[in-house]
Write a protein that holds these residues in place. Structure first.
Motif, PDB file in Angstrom:
ATOM      1  N   TYR A 142       0.856  -1.189   0.000  1.00 17.97           N
ATOM      2  CA  TYR A 142       0.000   0.000   0.000  1.00 17.97           C
ATOM      3  C   TYR A 142       0.893   1.241   0.000  1.00 17.97           C
ATOM      4  O   TYR A 142       0.594   2.245  -0.627  1.00 17.97           O
ATOM      5  CB  TYR A 142      -0.903   0.016   1.244  1.00 17.97           C
ATOM      6  CG  TYR A 142      -1.851  -1.155   1.324  1.00 17.97           C
ATOM      7  CD1 TYR A 142      -3.033  -1.158   0.588  1.00 17.97           C
ATOM      8  CD2 TYR A 142      -1.577  -2.259   2.129  1.00 17.97           C
ATOM      9  CE1 TYR A 142      -3.918  -2.226   0.655  1.00 17.97           C
ATOM     10  CE2 TYR A 142      -2.450  -3.339   2.201  1.00 17.97           C
ATOM     11  CZ  TYR A 142      -3.618  -3.322   1.456  1.00 17.97           C
ATOM     12  OH  TYR A 142      -4.484  -4.379   1.514  1.00 17.97           O
ATOM     13  N   ALA A 143       2.002   1.134   0.730  1.00 19.33           N
ATOM     14  CA  ALA A 143       3.028   2.177   0.729  1.00 19.33           C
ATOM     15  C   ALA A 143       4.345   1.522   0.356  1.00 19.33           C
ATOM     16  O   ALA A 143       4.629   0.390   0.755  1.00 19.33           O
ATOM     17  CB  ALA A 143       3.144   2.825   2.110  1.00 19.33           C
ATOM     18  N   THR A 144       5.159   2.230  -0.413  1.00 22.44           N
ATOM     19  CA  THR A 144       6.481   1.718  -0.763  1.00 22.44           C
ATOM     20  C   THR A 144       7.450   2.887  -0.850  1.00 22.44           C
ATOM     21  O   THR A 144       7.024   4.045  -0.896  1.00 22.44           O
ATOM     22  CB  THR A 144       6.433   0.927  -2.085  1.00 22.44           C
ATOM     23  OG1 THR A 144       7.703   0.354  -2.334  1.00 22.44           O
ATOM     24  CG2 THR A 144       6.057   1.825  -3.256  1.00 22.44           C
ATOM     25  N   THR A 145       8.736   2.587  -0.850  1.00 21.40           N
ATOM     26  CA  THR A 145       9.704   3.680  -0.955  1.00 21.40           C
ATOM     27  C   THR A 145       9.721   4.210  -2.385  1.00 21.40           C
ATOM     28  O   THR A 145       9.382   3.501  -3.337  1.00 21.40           O
ATOM     29  CB  THR A 145      11.125   3.215  -0.585  1.00 21.40           C
ATOM     30  OG1 THR A 145      11.545   2.202  -1.500  1.00 21.40           O
ATOM     31  CG2 THR A 145      11.168   2.687   0.835  1.00 21.40           C
ATOM     32  N   ILE A 146      10.148   5.454  -2.528  1.00 22.04           N
ATOM     33  CA  ILE A 146      10.253   6.062  -3.861  1.00 22.04           C
ATOM     34  C   ILE A 146      11.256   5.282  -4.705  1.00 22.04           C
ATOM     35  O   ILE A 146      11.051   5.081  -5.908  1.00 22.04           O
ATOM     36  CB  ILE A 146      10.650   7.554  -3.739  1.00 22.04           C
ATOM     37  CG1 ILE A 146       9.543   8.332  -3.017  1.00 22.04           C
ATOM     38  CG2 ILE A 146      10.914   8.167  -5.108  1.00 22.04           C
ATOM     39  CD1 ILE A 146       9.909   9.738  -2.590  1.00 22.04           C
ATOM     40  N   HIS A 147      12.339   4.803  -4.072  1.00 20.53           N
ATOM     41  CA  HIS A 147      13.318   3.990  -4.798  1.00 20.53           C
ATOM     42  C   HIS A 147      12.652   2.790  -5.483  1.00 20.53           C
ATOM     43  O   HIS A 147      12.932   2.484  -6.634  1.00 20.53           O
ATOM     44  CB  HIS A 147      14.398   3.471  -3.824  1.00 20.53           C
ATOM     45  CG  HIS A 147      15.541   4.413  -3.657  1.00 20.53           C
ATOM     46  ND1 HIS A 147      15.574   5.363  -2.657  1.00 20.53           N
ATOM     47  CD2 HIS A 147      16.695   4.565  -4.363  1.00 20.53           C
ATOM     48  CE1 HIS A 147      16.701   6.051  -2.752  1.00 20.53           C
ATOM     49  NE2 HIS A 147      17.398   5.587  -3.771  1.00 20.53           N
ATOM     50  N   LYS A 148      11.786   2.112  -4.728  1.00 24.14           N
ATOM     51  CA  LYS A 148      11.147   0.900  -5.253  1.00 24.14           C
ATOM     52  C   LYS A 148      10.124   1.215  -6.349  1.00 24.14           C
ATOM     53  O   LYS A 148       9.696   0.320  -7.076  1.00 24.14           O
ATOM     54  CB  LYS A 148      10.447   0.142  -4.118  1.00 24.14           C
ATOM     55  CG  LYS A 148      11.395  -0.613  -3.198  1.00 24.14           C
ATOM     56  CD  LYS A 148      11.870  -1.888  -3.849  1.00 24.14           C
ATOM     57  CE  LYS A 148      12.615  -2.764  -2.867  1.00 24.14           C
ATOM     58  NZ  LYS A 148      13.171  -3.963  -3.517  1.00 24.14           N
ATOM     59  N   ALA A 149       9.716   2.482  -6.451  1.00 21.94           N
ATOM     60  CA  ALA A 149       8.666   2.852  -7.406  1.00 21.94           C
ATOM     61  C   ALA A 149       9.231   3.248  -8.767  1.00 21.94           C
ATOM     62  O   ALA A 149       8.471   3.587  -9.676  1.00 21.94           O
ATOM     63  CB  ALA A 149       7.843   4.011  -6.845  1.00 21.94           C
TER      64      ALA A 149
END
Length: 716
Positions: A633-640
């Motif tokens: 539902y939430a992820t780091t910007i790096h992972k996106a």
């Protein structure tokens, strides 16, 4: 110290790293369930525990039994047996069949399964196939139990014991006794620190070579996870000595032995893990060889611009036309630019030029989402790089120098995401005759994996590069795009909000308030405003930890958007049907890769398995594989990186200060397509916009490309 014997009814919380658990138990003499807290790694529902400890009253949670010692035994009561079998520990038996089996065999149930399991065929609904599964699972559980009894005294959880058994089978105990540091080399999820804890408990010396070797490999792997291809000798010795708490002379001696054994490779003062060294050398050589190769495509230059305008119906500006012409007459081209600058339309023009010349064109991207987007914008098939290279474990990539890709032109999108190892494996499969077009936004964050490939290629000045900078008129109506470019130039974004904007800012300084606001935005406000389900709204955050980090926000969002009791637990988490999840490692067997996002479509409590839908297919995970998944539902910007989402919510607070930098915020903004809400403070946002310093990565690709260029020039 009091003694207590009880049956585990429910596991409220379990920390996989340290084994701390909060469980609800039924004990003789107590009418209600009692709360038990303490270190009890991976205890299962139905287990019978003999506990030693004391009663205490917690101000918030009430009366609890605090555990100092515990012992897990097979259940002796009929009730305990049913709970034990119904927990899903034995594949083929879930709550329903556990009830039927215990009803038929009572207290003799475990003896029947152990000594004469074919009697289970007399239980209604149980056939031969299920009995065979039960037999196999029972034997495995016995072996794991033996390993667990051996390892329990060495601080090893049941989940790790299961992985050890899967890797070494009946040799597990012998391997661990001889060299527990092998676990860190051979088993994903068991790192150096876990292996070191086991070794210490087993009496391994602080300064023994296996420990020093494993510690140095761990240090190099950690640097790789931070993006570095190598460590300097001085850096490695200093960090290694501090972490391992031994003298630098001992680290130096261990390092020399590792160099001799080719566990690491040196290049001047640089110390490489072999895969990074060969990938960096190989990438430079392959790019140079492709550049020097003879193209199979002959694009007719006369009137090309007019023909492309006519066929695409698009009006290209001078820089875009330059990119198309350069691509048509170069072996390698890098096309870079920010959002709204026409990378997609320029790529379509390049495709049109090559198609007109009769070229066979291949399209690829690093992730499934990026490949799908490339396919939608071009109307052609686009594959992930892994799928294009036909990964087949355990043999690896089927497409390579011996079995290269078939085609004339390869166009790769989202190249800022590609790390050095993936780039090398891709280029190995590219024949020298093929034209390669690399498309990406160099101002985004670099790859999650080691290297800074796109930037190094551009900065080497060895290849044609076209940078698109003009923002097209239709893109100028999007405040998301305009603010992304403002941030990239070091200017504060326009935070004026407004009724018809796609970019919003909500001032929240308190992290708890910010977290609550994010949950409300996802669950109700944005969902209603944009008429999309909450699962389609993506929260992107700078960090994993803290109140507004991905870990905590996932817990809050799951409880708000997808509450419930039923699910599979892993450590402190529970995975439920309809949960959004992310794969966090490359799994070539399942063909799912780091960063892939899916939705849990089914939870099988009987077999303790999870079924996750990734785009067009369902993938099964058993309970020992759940550490490959996290809630998303939430992820780091790096992972996106490489992904686009209709709606993005992005917290930016001072609690993130160590991560606040310009390209992080720029990358986060450019992930949003229809709407973006930043929740946080202007102070934190201003700090990020001002902070241009991009952490330098240890990579020699740029220098190696320049050397290759000089060598080619000398040979010519």
């Amino acid at each position: 110290m009091e003694r207590l014997r009880c049956v585990v009814e429910r596991i409220t919380y379990q920390n996989e790293k340290n084994g701390y658990s909060v469980i609800k138990c039924r004990a003789r003499g107590y009418q209600d369930l009692i709360t038990v807290v303490g270190t009890m790694p991976e205890t299962h529902v139905g287990s019978v525990l003999t506990l030693g400890g004391t009663w205490r009253v917690d101000g918030k949670y009430g009366r609890q039994f605090s555990v100092e010692t515990y012992e897990e035994t097979l259940p002796a009561t009929v009730y305990g047996i049913e709970k034990y079998l119904g927990s899903g520990l034995v594949k083929g038996i879930g709550p329903k069949f556990a009830q039927r089996i215990v009803k038929q065999f009572g207290a003799e149930t475990l003896n029947v399964i152990e000594e004469n399991p074919d009697q289970l065929l007399t239980v209604p609904g149980i056939g031969k196939v299920r009995v065979e599964r039960i037999k196999k699972s029972w034997i495995e559980q016995k072996e794991i139990k033996n390993i667990m009894l051996f390892l329990q005294g060495h601080d090893v959880s049941t989940s790790h014991a299961t992985k050890i058994y899967k890797t070494y089978s009946n040799d597990s105990i012998q391997v661990v006794r001889e060299n527990p540091y092998r676990l860190a080399d051979d088993i994903w999820g068991i790192g150096f620190r876990t292996a070191d804890t086991i070794a210490e408990k087993m009496g391994f010396g602080h300064d023994q070579y296996p420990r020093l070797r494993s510690g140095l490999l761990y240090t190099l792997n950690q640097l790789g996870a931070e993006g570095h291809c190598y460590a300097t000798r001085e850096q490695l010795i200093k960090v290694g000595a501090e972490m391992l708490e031994v003298g630098e002379n001992m680290i130096q001696a261990a390092l020399e032995e590792m160099i001799r054994a080719e566990d690491v490779i040196t290049d001047g003062e640089a110390i490489y893990l072999p895969p990074y060294y060969f990938s960096e050398i190989g990438t430079a050589k392959r790019l140079s060889a492709i550049l020097a190769g003879q193209s199979t495509v002959n694009v007719r230059p006369e009137g090309l611009a007019d023909r492309i305008r006519e066929k695409t119906g698009m009006d290209y500006d001078e820089v875009q036309l330059q990119a198309i012409m350069t691509a048509a007459h170069s072996k390698i081209l890098v096309l870079t630019g920010g959002p709204g600058t026409g990378k997609t339309t320029t790529t379509l023009g390049i495709i049109t030029a090559f198609r007109e010349a009769g070229a066979e064109i291949l399209l690829a991207a690093p992730t499934g989402r990026a490949a799908k987007r490339l396919s939608e914008t071009t109307g052609m098939e686009a594959k992930t790089i892994h799928r294009m290279l036909e990964v087949k474990p355990p043999d690896g990539y089927q497409r390579n120098e011996e079995n290269p890709l078939d085609g004339d032109v390869l166009i790769v999108d989202e190249c800022s995401m590609i790390d050095i190892m993936l780039m090398y494996n891709l280029l190995k499969a590219v024949p020298d005759t093929m034209t390669v077009i690399l498309v990406g936004d160099v101002d985004q964050l670099p790859s999650v994996g080691a290297g800074n490939v796109l930037r190094d290629i551009i900065e080497s000045d060895c290849f044609p590069v076209v940078r698109l900078t003009k923002i097209f008129r239709q893109a100028q109506t999007s405040r998301i795009i305009m603010n992304a470019h403002r941030v990239n130039k070091g200017q504060m974004p326009d935070l004026s909000n407004g009724r018809h904007t796609d970019f919003f800012f909500m001032e929240k300084e308190n992290p708890e308030e910010a977290a609550a606001t994010i949950v409300e935005l996802v669950k109700t406000k944005l969902s209603r405003y944009y008429r999309v389900p909450p699962i389609e709204i993506q929260v992107l955050t700078p960090m994993q930890r803290r109140v507004v980090g991905a870990t905590n926000l996932n817990q809050l969002l799951q409880e708000s958007v997808n509450p419930g009791d039923t699910g599979l637990r892993r450590g402190g988490y529970v995975f439920r049907e309809r949960d959004k999840v992310m794969q966090i490692r490359n799994n070539y067997d399942k063909e799912v890769f780091n960063g892939d996002i899916g939705v849990v479509e089914r939870v099988d409590l009987e077999d303790r398995a999870l079924f996750v839908r990734f785009d067009d297919r369902s993938v099964e995970y058993d309970s020992t594989e759940l550490d490959e998944l996290v809630l998303a539902y939430a992820t780091t910007i790096h992972k996106a990186q490489g992904s686009e989402y209709p709606i993005v919510v992005m917290p930016v607070l001072m609690t993130h200060y160590v991560m606040l930098q310009r390209n992080l915020i720029y990358t986060g903004i450019t992930r949003a397509k229809k709407g973006l809400v930043i929740v946080g403070t202007k102070k934190a946002l201003a700090l990020a916009v001002r902070t241009l310093t991009v952490t330098k990565r240890n990579t020699m690709l740029c220098a190696r490309l320049k050397n290759q260029d000089q060598e080619i020039g000398i040979r010519a």
